[in-house]
Design a protein around this motif. Structure first.
Motif, short mmCIF file in Angstrom:
data_model
loop_
_atom_site.label_atom_id
_atom_site.label_comp_id
_atom_site.label_asym_id
_atom_site.label_seq_id
_atom_site.Cartn_x
_atom_site.Cartn_y
_atom_site.Cartn_z
N ASP A 128 0.82 -1.21 0.00
CA ASP A 128 0.00 0.00 0.00
C ASP A 128 0.86 1.27 0.00
O ASP A 128 0.50 2.27 -0.63
CB ASP A 128 -0.93 0.01 1.21
CG ASP A 128 -1.99 -1.07 1.15
OD1 ASP A 128 -2.24 -1.59 0.04
OD2 ASP A 128 -2.57 -1.41 2.20
N HIS A 129 1.98 1.20 0.69
CA HIS A 129 2.82 2.39 0.85
C HIS A 129 3.73 2.63 -0.35
O HIS A 129 3.87 3.77 -0.81
CB HIS A 129 3.67 2.24 2.12
CG HIS A 129 4.42 3.49 2.50
ND1 HIS A 129 3.83 4.56 3.14
CD2 HIS A 129 5.72 3.83 2.34
CE1 HIS A 129 4.72 5.50 3.34
NE2 HIS A 129 5.89 5.09 2.87
N GLY A 144 0.22 3.73 7.65
CA GLY A 144 -0.81 3.24 6.73
C GLY A 144 -2.14 3.13 7.45
O GLY A 144 -2.32 3.70 8.52
#
Length: 320
Positions: free
Chosen positions: A172-173, A252
């Motif tokens: 995701d990052h 996140g």
């Protein structure tokens, strides 16, 4: 599951330069060329292709000897091979197929037929999911078959199940491209550790995503896993920006969309020592291995870690 979106790569091992030129022009794929068996093996082992076109008569060794070496190595064991030969006798075809080739093409060949056979063989390999597209390591179907064989033959062995902690947060990052590079590097480390601390008959598989499996001898699992964890810890800082490394975490959201600090990704390995006839079905062993891996991950998700298990605690549906 992460997949590489690359053109299929074909390795052509053929001593005739004219044939190499013709095949490279015919195929709408990336084509690597080798003029000898030794050169072809070096290329195949360094970076396994999607398919190998192999001349039966090479200047330095018999094509079937090259095929045998390809089948003996874990990263090329399941790469489809099409033999090219001037020998058209039925017994010659049978010998090639029984030696592990997927197909047989006689010289001189029809260009359209060659292209069709290559495309069909690649399609079959893709549909069978024999190898993971990203790492070129054997996938779930092959792993299931290998576990079934170990159990059927009553072998004692260690199953090592490795995956990454906090990997979803990393994806995701940093995005899928960076995450794919990390998975490829982990696959290389897994392979190197098996070469250095395993045996030729050992198995390494990739289920996709960050899930990797080893099947090795019980006495070899300790050094193999210890070195795998150490090597991963050495390379993982190179996959983070300096500010994230200095901070020791990335920011996140969790599964409930709540902001959260995630530790840097690390590696967990569950080692299941399997005695002869301890498990009756691959699904039982896979389910137990999955539970063991979860226990290892829950124990410490902030650093590389391992755990060993010797007897079943829970049975049910699992990875296979």
């Amino acid at each position: 599951m992460l997949h590489g979106l690359t053109r299929p790569r074909v390795l052509l091992i053929e001593d005739d330069e004219d044939i190499r030129t013709l095949v490279a022009e015919l195929l709408d794929f990336e084509v690597e060329e080798a003029a000898t068996g030794a050169e072809g093996l070096t290329l195949a082992f360094a970076s396994p292709p999607n398919l190998i076109l192999l001349d039966r008569n090479l200047p330095d060794q018999d094509g079937l000897a090259v095929l045998a070496q390809l089948r003996a190595q874990l990263t090329t064991r399941h790469v489809p091979v099409i033999l090219l030969t001037a020998r058209g006798e039925p017994e010659e075809r049978v010998l090639g197929l029984r030696s592990g080739a997927e197909d047989y093409i006689c010289k001189p060949f029809n260009p359209a037929e060659l292209v069709a056979r290559v495309e069909v063989t690649l399609m079959r390999a893709r549909d069978a999911l024999v190898t993971d597209p990203l790492t070129k390591l054997p996938g779930n179907e092959v792993l299931r078959a290998e576990i079934a064989r170990y159990l059927r033959e009553g072998l004692s062995f260690s199953l090592c199940y490795a995956d990454l902690n906090n990997f979803k947060a990393y994806v995701d990052h940093y995005g899928f491209e960076r995450a794919s590079e990390l998975i490829q590097r982990l696959a290389q480390i897994c392979y190197a550790c098996l070469i250095d601390y395993g045996a030729p008959e050992d198995f390494l598989g990739h289920l996709g995503g960050d899930d990797f499996f080893f099947l090795t001898g019980p006495g070899r699992s300790g050094p193999l896993v210890a070195n795998l964890l150490a090597r991963f810890d050495e390379i993982v800082p190179g996959f983070y920006e300096r500010e994230d490394l200095e901070r020791g975490f990335i920011v996140g959201v969790d599964r409930f969309d709540e902001p959260r600090e995630f530790p840097l990704t690390s590696l967990s390995v569950a080692v299941v020592d399997v005695e002869a006839h301890q498990f009756a079905d691959p699904r039982e062993l896979a389910a137990y291995a999955a539970k063991c891996k979860s226990e290892v991950k829950q124990g410490n998700e902030g650093c590389s870690n391992t755990g060993s298990f010797s007897r079943p605690k829970i049975l049910g549906e699992g990875l296979c």
